[in-house]
Design an enzyme around this catalytic site. Structure first.
Site, PDB file in Angstrom:
ATOM      1  N   ILE A 124       0.856  -1.165   0.000  1.00  0.00           N
ATOM      2  CA  ILE A 124       0.000   0.000   0.000  1.00  0.00           C
ATOM      3  C   ILE A 124       0.905   1.231   0.000  1.00  0.00           C
ATOM      4  CG2 ILE A 124      -2.027  -1.056   1.061  1.00  0.00           C
ATOM      5  CD1 ILE A 124      -1.155  -0.077   3.748  1.00  0.00           C
ATOM      6  N   ASP A 125       0.359   2.351  -0.399  1.00  0.00           N
ATOM      7  CA  ASP A 125       1.164   3.561  -0.530  1.00  0.00           C
ATOM      8  C   ASP A 125       1.723   4.018   0.814  1.00  0.00           C
ATOM      9  OD1 ASP A 125       0.589   3.660  -3.247  1.00  0.00           O
ATOM     10  OD2 ASP A 125      -1.203   4.888  -2.934  1.00  0.00           O
ATOM     11  N   LYS A 126       2.786   4.813   0.732  1.00  0.00           N
ATOM     12  CA  LYS A 126       3.437   5.330   1.926  1.00  0.00           C
ATOM     13  C   LYS A 126       2.447   6.000   2.876  1.00  0.00           C
ATOM     14  CE  LYS A 126       6.498   9.096   3.359  1.00  0.00           C
ATOM     15  NZ  LYS A 126       7.296  10.262   2.914  1.00  0.00           N
ATOM     16  N   ARG A 173      -7.415   6.071  -5.391  1.00  0.00           N
ATOM     17  CA  ARG A 173      -7.140   7.498  -5.524  1.00  0.00           C
ATOM     18  C   ARG A 173      -7.472   7.985  -6.934  1.00  0.00           C
ATOM     19  NH1 ARG A 173      -1.080   7.783  -3.428  1.00  0.00           N
ATOM     20  NH2 ARG A 173      -1.438  10.047  -3.564  1.00  0.00           N
TER      21      ARG A 173
END
Length: 351
Positions: free
Chosen positions: A158-160, A262
């Site tokens: 998953i993204d930062k 997103r």
């Protein structure tokens, strides 16, 4: 399963970019040889065991047909395949970084990742990552030329600045079996997001291919169906709470493209709250008056990242086949954000 695998082989998605993709053309002079022996002999620093795991889980096609380890390779054959993990090509240093481990057994563990933690080293983040922390916790490390391939323990990412649940494999077999479930899209992954605007429907589906943004390498974009660079991406959403200018939604991933939620929510006009990369870090709904503007700035301070949390993971246990289900509560920053909007909505209604 295999048609989807072939459709996806040309571009790596959110979980597939943790895999190595290969194509081998068998030379005209090649003598008959078992597939697993041929592959291990033609792949540098790759064990026969690793090859056999890839074959067992359906990651190897010969002439576009799923193949078994004992298939005889002959001149002219074309072998396409992915490995269940890829070598990192850089040093992984164990670092004693606290981990929030939700569950652990002999085959895998579930980590609740905090927002702000990078998952993998690279792109300017060579330490302090989740992999560095797992290296210390599991007692393994890897130099840039190491034979130890176990640092490919993560199946997805998953993204930062997204918080939430990740599954971590603890052995080769578990990693391959979990990876197969991601390829088959049988993993249940649900996220909670705060998005700008009041969605027209209580639930819906965004079915829009995603490709790279041609003007910004750090962004993705929703592509039209006629654009060959776009790869199939499907997100199902359901409204949880409405606060007028923002909405809390649950998003269920059918596919797993990079930045999928997103991109999709921005595509339908509802970018994630405070998502700087996709336009959610400015006032998208509401007035421009100073009191409201200050309220929004306070909200950005409370949750200084995109308001996205990976809340749910469900999958078949790699050894027993039993369905496993895990949930993570909203972190403090998103809880505070939702509470602030809830109080604002009540205040506005009373006014």
């Amino acid at each position: 399963m295999y048609k989807a695998w072939l459709d996806d082989i040309e571009e790596l998605d959110e979980q597939q970019d943790l895999f190595e993709h290969f194509r081998l053309n068998v030379d005209p002079g090649q003598s008959p040889l078992r597939l697993d022996k041929f592959m291990s002999g033609h792949l540098e620093d790759t064990s026969r065991h690793r090859v056999q795991l890839a074959i067992k889980e359906g990651f190897v096609l010969v002439n576009d047909v799923p193949a078994k380890a004992n298939r005889i390779v002959r001149p002219g054959d074309v072998i396409k395949f992915v490995m269940p993990y890829r070598r990192r090509g850089l040093e992984i240093l164990p670092q004693d970084i606290p981990l929030d481990i939700v569950y652990e057994d002999d085959d895998f563990l579930i980590v609740n990742k905090a927002a702000g933690m990078v998952v993998h080293p690279g792109h300017g983040h060579f330490d302090g990552t989740l992999v560095n922390a797992l290296s210390h916790y599991l007692g393994i490390s890897q130099g840039p030329d190491a034979d130890d391939e176990r640092m490919g323990i993560l199946v997805h990412r998953i993204d930062k600045d997204t918080s939430g649940l990740l599954v971590v494999a603890k052995n080769d077999e578990s990693q391959a079996k979990l990876a197969a479930q991601f390829f088959e899209h049988s993993i249940d992954r649900r996220y909670v997001a705060v998005v700008w605007g009041n969605l027209a429907e209580d639930e819906g589906t965004v079915d829009a291919p995603i490709g790279r943004d041609l003007n910004d390498r750090l962004r993705r974009r929703a592509c039209g169906g006629e654009d060959p660079s776009g790869k199939r991406a499907v997100t199902h959403y359901r409204v949880l709470e409405r606060f007028g200018f923002v909405t809390v939604v649950e998003c269920r991933l059918e596919t797993g493209r990079t930045h999928q939620i997103r991109v999709h929510m921005a595509h339908i006009g509802h970018p994630l709250f405070n998502d700087a990369r996709y336009g959610g870090d400015r006032i998208r709904k509401g007035t421009i008056y100073s009191k409201y503007s200050q309220f929004i700035r306070n909200c950005f301070d409370i949750c200084p990242r995109q308001a996205l949390h990976a809340r749910t993971l469900g999958f078949a246990h790699p050894s027993t086949g039993k369905w496993m289900h895990f949930e993570s509560c909203l972190p403090a920053d998103m809880t505070a954000l939702v509470d602030k909007w809830k109080n604002y909505a009540i205040y506005e209604k009373d006014e």
